[in-house]
Design a protein around this motif. Structure first.
Motif, short mmCIF file in Angstrom:
data_model
loop_
_atom_site.label_atom_id
_atom_site.label_comp_id
_atom_site.label_asym_id
_atom_site.label_seq_id
_atom_site.Cartn_x
_atom_site.Cartn_y
_atom_site.Cartn_z
N UNK A 90 0.82 -1.21 0.00
CA UNK A 90 0.00 0.00 0.00
C UNK A 90 0.85 1.25 0.00
N UNK A 91 0.29 2.31 -0.55
CA UNK A 91 0.94 3.61 -0.57
C UNK A 91 -0.14 4.66 -0.84
N UNK A 92 0.25 5.90 -0.85
CA UNK A 92 -0.62 7.00 -1.27
C UNK A 92 0.00 7.58 -2.53
N UNK A 93 -0.85 7.88 -3.51
CA UNK A 93 -0.36 8.45 -4.77
C UNK A 93 -1.25 9.60 -5.19
N UNK A 96 -3.47 0.24 -3.40
CA UNK A 96 -3.17 -1.08 -2.84
C UNK A 96 -2.85 -2.03 -3.97
N UNK A 97 -1.98 -3.00 -3.68
CA UNK A 97 -1.63 -3.99 -4.68
C UNK A 97 -1.52 -5.35 -4.02
N UNK A 98 -2.31 -6.30 -4.54
CA UNK A 98 -2.28 -7.68 -4.07
C UNK A 98 -1.39 -8.47 -5.02
N UNK A 157 -7.73 2.71 -4.70
CA UNK A 157 -7.69 1.83 -5.86
C UNK A 157 -6.89 0.60 -5.46
N UNK A 158 -7.46 -0.57 -5.71
CA UNK A 158 -6.76 -1.83 -5.43
C UNK A 158 -6.48 -2.50 -6.78
N UNK A 159 -5.20 -2.74 -7.03
CA UNK A 159 -4.77 -3.41 -8.24
C UNK A 159 -4.53 -4.88 -7.95
N UNK A 160 -4.94 -5.72 -8.88
CA UNK A 160 -4.75 -7.16 -8.77
C UNK A 160 -3.64 -7.58 -9.73
N UNK A 161 -3.03 -8.71 -9.45
CA UNK A 161 -1.90 -9.17 -10.24
C UNK A 161 -2.26 -9.52 -11.69
#
Length: 142
Positions: free
Chosen positions: A23-26, A37-39, A102-106
């Motif tokens: 996770x981060x802030x952008x 967020x990135x899973x 925003x959550x990004x998936x692989x």
């Protein structure tokens, strides 16, 4: 994007061991900062961050269209079932939504979470994006 770029070259990411995601802030725009967020499940981490970076750029480039697509999916539902007053316009609908995360998936897809600005009595607006960064679905959650 430089194929040798790492996650640290474009943002400061932190690992959440409870959620098992980064996770981060952008900055989406000069005025809008969001949780990102990135899973990484099922993918090499560096490859995953290349996917995230590419998807992030698509979201930034098409931000206004994304908002309009969400309104196209949900404005009639709001006006017909959730609104006790005069119907609102698309512009008013968009102005009341606030992006939160925003959550990004692989696999290159993503979910975008909006505060509903009380359009749906405090429920979250959840938007699914395909690998091209286009809205696949928008729904009310929570």
């Amino acid at each position: 994007m430089d194929p040798n770029a790492s996650k640290m070259e474009f943002e400061q990411w932190e690992w959440d061991s409870r959620l098992e995601e980064w996770g981060t802030k952008m900055n989406l725009t000069d005025e809008i900062t969001v949780d990102v967020l990135f899973d990484p499940k099922g993918i090499n981490e560096n490859e995953g961050f290349h996917i995230v970076y590419g998807q992030w750029e698509k979201v930034k480039e098409n931000w206004r269209k994304l908002e309009e697509d969400v309104a196209d999916h949900l404005l009639d539902i709001h006006n017909e079932a959730w609104n006790d007053e005069e119907p609102i316009t698309k512009d008013t609908f968009i102005s009341r939504m606030t992006i939160e995360a925003i959550r990004f998936w692989s696999d290159g897809t993503a979910e975008v979470y909006f505060d509903d600005g009380d359009l749906f009595w405090g429920h979250c607006i959840l938007v699914s994006l395909n690998q091209d960064g286009q809205v696949v679905d928008a729904d009310i959650a929570g």
